[in-house]
Design an enzyme around this catalytic site. Sequence first.
Site, mmCIF file in Angstrom:
data_model
loop_
_atom_site.group_PDB
_atom_site.id
_atom_site.type_symbol
_atom_site.label_atom_id
_atom_site.label_comp_id
_atom_site.label_asym_id
_atom_site.label_seq_id
_atom_site.Cartn_x
_atom_site.Cartn_y
_atom_site.Cartn_z
ATOM 1 N N GLU A 47 0.847 -1.199 0.000
ATOM 2 C CA GLU A 47 0.000 0.000 0.000
ATOM 3 C C GLU A 47 0.879 1.244 0.000
ATOM 4 O OE1 GLU A 47 -2.796 2.481 3.119
ATOM 5 O OE2 GLU A 47 -2.712 0.288 3.335
ATOM 6 N N ARG A 51 0.468 10.390 0.614
ATOM 7 C CA ARG A 51 0.862 11.423 1.569
ATOM 8 C C ARG A 51 1.982 12.309 1.041
ATOM 9 N NH1 ARG A 51 1.201 7.829 7.139
ATOM 10 N NH2 ARG A 51 -0.753 6.671 6.828
ATOM 11 N N THR A 75 -4.510 6.045 1.905
ATOM 12 C CA THR A 75 -4.846 7.426 2.247
ATOM 13 C C THR A 75 -5.629 8.084 1.107
ATOM 14 O OG1 THR A 75 -2.686 7.465 3.376
ATOM 15 C CG2 THR A 75 -3.980 9.462 3.472
ATOM 16 N N LYS A 135 -11.138 -1.256 6.521
ATOM 17 C CA LYS A 135 -9.921 -0.964 7.264
ATOM 18 C C LYS A 135 -10.325 -0.490 8.656
ATOM 19 C CE LYS A 135 -6.020 2.271 7.282
ATOM 20 N NZ LYS A 135 -5.176 3.158 6.449
#
Length: 231
Positions: A47, A51, A75, A135
């Site tokens: 993953e 960011r 994210t 998640k």
Amino acid sequence: MTSPPPSSSAASVLDLAPVVPVVVVSDAADAVPLARALVAGGLPAIEVTLRTPAALDAIRAIAAEVPGAVVGAGTVIRPEQVGACVAAGARFLVSPGWTDALLAAMRGSGVPFLPGVSTTSEVVALLERGVREMKFFPAQAAGGTAYLKSLAGPLPQARFCPTGGIGPASAPEYLALPNVGCVGGSWMIPAEAVAAGDWARVEELARGGGGAQGRRWDVSLNSRTLALPSA
């Protein structure tokens, strides 16, 4: 601890691998050697979080140059990010939370996805919308294994990838729960190893060596059968 070869397509992110490295890439040039080290260490589902400005380039490079990797985007917080991630080569999507607009975009992406939850109400709301895999974030701060164990009774149909504050010592405790399919973490990607280009160290940690206080985390985590989606 080498991973078995890719098998049939998987509709579930939770069945890609028991441990999903959560990667923050500051320099896209690091993406390919980092991914190769993780794959060599038995962790092919990666993953890459959105960011940093380098994230999409990192996903693109891994997708193009590391055939053993199953690269995803993490994210993901805005609907417009979904198309860009899939276009770059992301084969799954992970968000820290969700809205109806984001959920609709992820549903329409054509790839597996995990919307983030941290409360029972959020879990129930997703179940109402037909989403059973989520998640759990931030896992340790939101109640950890005790919280997830409490959810298993009233909401057995929900399955989770806990992420946030998980390390080599606690990963087996999470994976022992019936409603946990995999865990996410970054303990196998120490910043100093990435800065030094010490990919052998990353591979060692991915294999389970050099954990907290030098302990090995349970190598049986990587014995689960992988179901890697075809590119």
